[in-house]
Structures are given as C-alpha cells and as structure tokens.
Design an enzyme around this catalytic site. Sequence first.
Site, short mmCIF file in Angstrom:
data_model
loop_
_atom_site.label_atom_id
_atom_site.label_comp_id
_atom_site.label_asym_id
_atom_site.label_seq_id
_atom_site.Cartn_x
_atom_site.Cartn_y
_atom_site.Cartn_z
N GLU A 9 25.29 96.33 55.54
CA GLU A 9 24.07 96.17 56.33
C GLU A 9 24.17 97.15 57.49
O GLU A 9 24.95 96.95 58.42
CB GLU A 9 23.95 94.73 56.84
CG GLU A 9 23.92 93.68 55.75
CD GLU A 9 22.65 93.72 54.93
OE1 GLU A 9 21.67 94.36 55.39
OE2 GLU A 9 22.62 93.12 53.84
N LEU A 10 23.34 98.22 57.47
CA LEU A 10 23.59 99.37 58.33
C LEU A 10 22.44 99.59 59.32
O LEU A 10 21.76 98.65 59.69
CB LEU A 10 23.87 100.59 57.47
CG LEU A 10 24.94 100.37 56.39
CD1 LEU A 10 25.11 101.60 55.52
CD2 LEU A 10 26.26 99.93 57.01
N GLY A 11 22.25 100.81 59.76
CA GLY A 11 21.32 101.10 60.83
C GLY A 11 19.87 101.13 60.39
O GLY A 11 19.53 100.93 59.22
#
Length: 485
Positions: free
Chosen positions: A252-254
């Site tokens: 789960e990133l930017g």
Amino acid sequence: MGLLDTAVWHGKIFINEWTDGGGGTSPVIEPATSQQLADQGFASIEDVARASAAAARAQAEWALRPPEERAGVLRRAGQLFEQYAEEIRWWIQRETGAIAAKAGLETHVAANECFEASALPTLAQGEVLSSNDDRWSFARRRPLGVVSVIAPFNFPLILSIRAVAPALATGNAVLLKPDPRTTVSGGYVLARIFEEAGLPAGLLQLTPGGGDIGAAVVEAPEVKMVAFTGSTAAGRKVGETCSRLLKRAHLELGGKNAMIVLEGAGVDKAASAAAFGSFLHQGQICMTAGRHIVHDSVYDEYVSALADKAKNLPVGDPTDAGTVIGPIIDEKQLARVDGIVQDAVAQGATILAGGEHSGPFYSPTVLTNLTPENIAWREEIFGPVAPVMRFSDLEEAISLANDTDYGLSIGILGDVGEAMKIADRVVSGKIHINEQTVSDEAHAPFGGFKSSGNGTRIGGATVNLEAFTEIQWLTMRPEIAPYPF
C-alpha cells in the site's frame, strides 16, 4: 496503572515479553515541541531472528485453536481500544502531531478493525468442489504462517492494526515493525492491547528500528508474507526482495490523488471538501488531495475560496482545542515540503496562500499557474499543499486525472451523471463522488493501482480472508483408491 504506563515498556521491545533490545534505545520526540516523551527500544538483527523463530513456533499451535477462541481475543482487543481510547489518543496527538479529531478517528477505526476481524475465524474457510473421481474434493483456506507488518508514521495505529488484526484472526503470527518516529502509537499500543486481551505469547512480536530492521523482517525465513504501507520507493524494494524470496507482498504505497470539481459544483461546499482533503493532518496522508482539477467556469471563484480557507485554518500545537493544522513530523519532511513549494514557484507557480513555515508548522498552501510538468503537480508532497489546475471539458479532466504514476484515490464533486462518466474512465483504487479523497472504513476494500500499490489487499471479510490465507486442495475417499501400478 494505565495501558501505556511507561514503566512497562520504557526502552523495551516485545519478543514474547517486554525485554531490552539489542539495538539500544532512542528518544520518543513530540514534533510540535521537540520535547522528549520517553525512550523507545530498538531491535537488532539477532532480535528479529529470535522473534521470527518464536513466532513460527507459536503460530503452529495458534492455528489449531478453536475459531471462537481467536475471535474472542479480537473482540476483547476491540473493547480495550474503546476502554483506553483517551489514553491512546493522548499519545497519538503527542507523538504524531495529530489534532484531537484525527487521533479519535484512529482509536475508533482500530476498535472497528478488531471487531471486523473477529468475524473472520468463523467465516466459511473454503468450498466443496466437483470431481470426476469417486471422492470428495475441497478447497480450504489455511493460515500463511508468520506475517510481517511494516507501518508508516502518518496514521500509525490504523495502518498497523488493519493488517495485524486480520492476520491474527486467520491463524497467523505477526512481526510488527512500526516507523521509528511513531513506535508508541504504531507499536507499543498494539503490543499492550493484545497482551491485555489474552493473546498467547509469541504471536505478536514488536521489533522497532530503522531500515535494517525493516529489511530483516522481510527477509526472515519464517515470514511468508509482508504487509507494507509506506512510500512507493521503499515499497519497490520490499516487493523486489519478496519476489526474489518467493514471498507474498501486499504493498500500500503513495498517491497523487485528484480532486475534480465539475461545472456547476457548489463552490463553497467544494472548497470545504477540498480543504479537508488537502490539509487534514498537514497533508501527510497517502489519500491526500494532491491535485485539484477545476472547471473553467468555477475556477476563479474556487481558488479564491480555497485560498481563503487555507489562510484561516488555525495552525499550532495539536493539543490546543482550536488547532486544525499541526506540525510536520520532522525537519527532514518539513524541508522536503518547503523545497517542493519553492521549486514549484521557480518553475512558474503562484502562491495564493501559505508557502511559509514557523518552526515545525507549515502553513496551508494553495498553488496556481501550474503546468503538468511542474514538480508540485507531479510529485507526492506529503504536506499541506493544494496545487490547482483548470480544465475545459470532461476529456481534459480525465486526461489530467490519469496523467500520473499513481492510482490511489479520486474525488469528484458536482453533477452525479457527469461524475459517473469520469469514474468509468479514471484509473484509481478508490473513487468518491461528491466526497473528498480521504476515506477509510474497516469493512471496505482499500488499495491502489499503478505506483500506488499492487491492488486491493486490505479491508472487508472477503479481501482479508484472501489476503492472509492460502488455498489448499484436499481430497478424500472412503477407502484407498485402486491404481494400475
């Protein structure tokens, strides 16, 4: 004695019990005042190896426990989050720079994550399959084993518990590595809650530390899956390591999320929603509205209203009742935010509000006169900055929204019919019509596309069951089958 009495955890880590860590200690610093709140313990590489081995031993027995026992631990944990909410909120405010409402949201969601996870042990754990042979055929879900959870600083409690709770509920053990800037809110809180909830020893190991410890909890041989929330750059490294070691990676990133304001949208309400989306928790949220795409017909009125909102949001100590904008987490992040704003201006942008800071507090900022190549439009800022650009028709709005490496969240404000046309053509893990971009519920699927992650990996019974188990094929006959050999 309260849940988070420092006498229990001061300078410690948690491997089966509270103990000194081989990585020494580090101060817990309040970003608003630079005051030292306590000492946190750091793990060593050897501590991680010991924790991982112990977790694997504990997990084998935990997976055999009756489902109602696992469910009971999760229910008690949820009740404890409610019982100790005020104490936990105090630490979240002090350690993360959150205002009271944001800290309260974290404790509320943490309790709900546990309650939702408590239903997982008694859900159907597979299905009966048809077979061409004279046998019963099943697909059943089995725990993965040991799961590493790596959580960031911005919503440390929520972004830890949303993986820890379903992982434990489905029969796994957990290695938890919080951000070293928020070890209390993202680590000690969970260790103490589950300790009080009666979770058997060894199933939740807390190994705080820096990047070396993050690498260790990914590479530990007992770990079968890594749930990582953080920057895209760090997530790529986690994904590369997991790929090499044939481990499951949930990333789960930017985000560089778009807020699209359509022709005819009510400007006052739109500016209010957009200010919330861009400035909540100083913009330090992966779902922050990082690009405002506004129709020509309302653009001038909108940017004026948004700038007025920005100029009038109270900035200061988050423990003061009237504060809306608290501190940036640390000096490094503050310098990054200001650097992007100043570079944006050098590239032609205009500051309508903000663009300055006092100590750790960065004023809510509105930028206009941007091009698609401007740094403030392209890069995730992770600060209270709202870049605004205009569009003339839906095709242009869709093109601008999709012109990014990210795909996490999009808000569309205005006519629902027009918004539906956009929603079918933008690439995003989440779309909110007539809402801003920041939203999360324990039972809702959460995930991003493109450089925002590898899809929906958290949220809701179906997603969580798939995320934290693997499928095993099982067949059964009434007697030994005949074979031609």
